[in-house]
Design a protein around this motif. Sequence first.
Motif, PDB file in Angstrom:
ATOM      1  N   LEU A 149      46.737  27.845  98.346  1.00  0.00           N
ATOM      2  CA  LEU A 149      47.963  27.788  97.543  1.00  0.00           C
ATOM      3  C   LEU A 149      48.896  26.668  98.008  1.00  0.00           C
ATOM      4  O   LEU A 149      49.539  26.024  97.179  1.00  0.00           O
ATOM      5  CB  LEU A 149      48.677  29.138  97.547  1.00  0.00           C
ATOM      6  N   VAL A 150      48.961  26.418  99.311  1.00  0.00           N
ATOM      7  CA  VAL A 150      49.766  25.291  99.788  1.00  0.00           C
ATOM      8  C   VAL A 150      49.216  24.002  99.182  1.00  0.00           C
ATOM      9  O   VAL A 150      49.980  23.177  98.664  1.00  0.00           O
ATOM     10  CB  VAL A 150      49.799  25.211 101.330  1.00  0.00           C
ATOM     11  N   ALA A 151      47.901  23.836  99.198  1.00  0.00           N
ATOM     12  CA  ALA A 151      47.293  22.634  98.625  1.00  0.00           C
ATOM     13  C   ALA A 151      47.570  22.532  97.128  1.00  0.00           C
ATOM     14  O   ALA A 151      47.883  21.453  96.612  1.00  0.00           O
ATOM     15  CB  ALA A 151      45.790  22.611  98.895  1.00  0.00           C
ATOM     16  N   LEU A 152      47.440  23.644  96.426  1.00  0.00           N
ATOM     17  CA  LEU A 152      47.688  23.649  94.990  1.00  0.00           C
ATOM     18  C   LEU A 152      49.111  23.188  94.673  1.00  0.00           C
ATOM     19  O   LEU A 152      49.317  22.289  93.853  1.00  0.00           O
ATOM     20  CB  LEU A 152      47.459  25.050  94.419  1.00  0.00           C
ATOM     21  N   TYR A 153      50.094  23.779  95.339  1.00  0.00           N
ATOM     22  CA  TYR A 153      51.484  23.454  95.041  1.00  0.00           C
ATOM     23  C   TYR A 153      51.890  22.091  95.600  1.00  0.00           C
ATOM     24  O   TYR A 153      52.578  21.323  94.930  1.00  0.00           O
ATOM     25  CB  TYR A 153      52.419  24.536  95.575  1.00  0.00           C
ATOM     26  N   GLN A 161      56.203  27.025  89.358  1.00  0.00           N
ATOM     27  CA  GLN A 161      56.358  28.157  88.435  1.00  0.00           C
ATOM     28  C   GLN A 161      57.459  29.113  88.865  1.00  0.00           C
ATOM     29  O   GLN A 161      57.865  29.970  88.097  1.00  0.00           O
ATOM     30  CB  GLN A 161      55.033  28.905  88.219  1.00  0.00           C
ATOM     31  N   MET A 162      57.996  28.941  90.084  1.00  0.00           N
ATOM     32  CA  MET A 162      59.077  29.799  90.576  1.00  0.00           C
ATOM     33  C   MET A 162      60.429  29.083  90.548  1.00  0.00           C
ATOM     34  O   MET A 162      61.423  29.636  90.997  1.00  0.00           O
ATOM     35  CB  MET A 162      58.758  30.282  91.998  1.00  0.00           C
ATOM     36  N   ASN A 208      63.948  27.810  89.352  1.00  0.00           N
ATOM     37  CA  ASN A 208      65.025  28.428  88.562  1.00  0.00           C
ATOM     38  C   ASN A 208      64.931  29.949  88.503  1.00  0.00           C
ATOM     39  O   ASN A 208      65.371  30.558  87.536  1.00  0.00           O
ATOM     40  CB  ASN A 208      65.072  27.831  87.146  1.00  0.00           C
ATOM     41  N   THR A 209      64.362  30.554  89.545  1.00  0.00           N
ATOM     42  CA  THR A 209      64.271  32.019  89.611  1.00  0.00           C
ATOM     43  C   THR A 209      65.102  32.596  90.755  1.00  0.00           C
ATOM     44  O   THR A 209      65.125  33.804  90.942  1.00  0.00           O
ATOM     45  CB  THR A 209      62.809  32.482  89.799  1.00  0.00           C
ATOM     46  N   GLY A 210      65.732  31.749  91.554  1.00  0.00           N
ATOM     47  CA  GLY A 210      66.526  32.211  92.689  1.00  0.00           C
ATOM     48  C   GLY A 210      65.740  32.351  93.984  1.00  0.00           C
ATOM     49  O   GLY A 210      66.311  32.725  95.011  1.00  0.00           O
ATOM     50  N   ILE A 211      64.443  32.045  93.942  1.00  0.00           N
ATOM     51  CA  ILE A 211      63.600  32.189  95.145  1.00  0.00           C
ATOM     52  C   ILE A 211      64.115  31.317  96.284  1.00  0.00           C
ATOM     53  O   ILE A 211      64.234  31.769  97.424  1.00  0.00           O
ATOM     54  CB  ILE A 211      62.120  31.856  94.821  1.00  0.00           C
TER      55      ILE A 211
END
Length: 185
Positions: free
Chosen positions: A30-34, A113-114, A116-119
């Motif tokens: 997932l790190v590689a993907l993002y 994809q996260m 503007n969600t406040g994450i």
Amino acid sequence: MTFDQSVGSVDAIVAGRFVLRPIRVSDAGLVALYASDPRVAEATRSIPHPLPPGAVEAFIARAMSGETRGTIWAMDGAATGLSELLGIISLKPMEARKSGGGQSEIGFWVAPQMWNTGIASEAVRALVAANPLGDRTLFAEVFQDNPGSAKVLTNCGFEYLGDAETFSVARGARVPIWTYIRKMG
């Protein structure tokens, strides 16, 4: 929050909808993907684009071995039905530590994809509240074409310090930045 005195690192920090936990080998995919997304890489100083083979594995190995100067956490939402990896947040000490009370730079990125969600705000707020390195001052910087990250910092109590510039590996250029400071306690 749990704290491991032997290595001076935080095991986990509760951050609203997720936890901040040490990065692990299973995060590599997932790190590689993002991180390979040009929008993520170009919002950082150090992530190259395109992402070279082995870069993520080397990053994770350094983070797990303690080679990095700072402490790196994964934003993990698995317990609440979110992704196991939502982003990365780190603290990098800016000076040699004799005891607590130093200065660190906070850095973060969130999976697109996260956005503007406040994450990001939840992660920064949780790390500031935990203050795992016992810092007296935190610094941060954002590229001037990334006002969303600037808003995260101001919402978390950081104050604008000034303009500067830094080099972005992904952009292959110097980029204007806004710098921020947060005095702790």
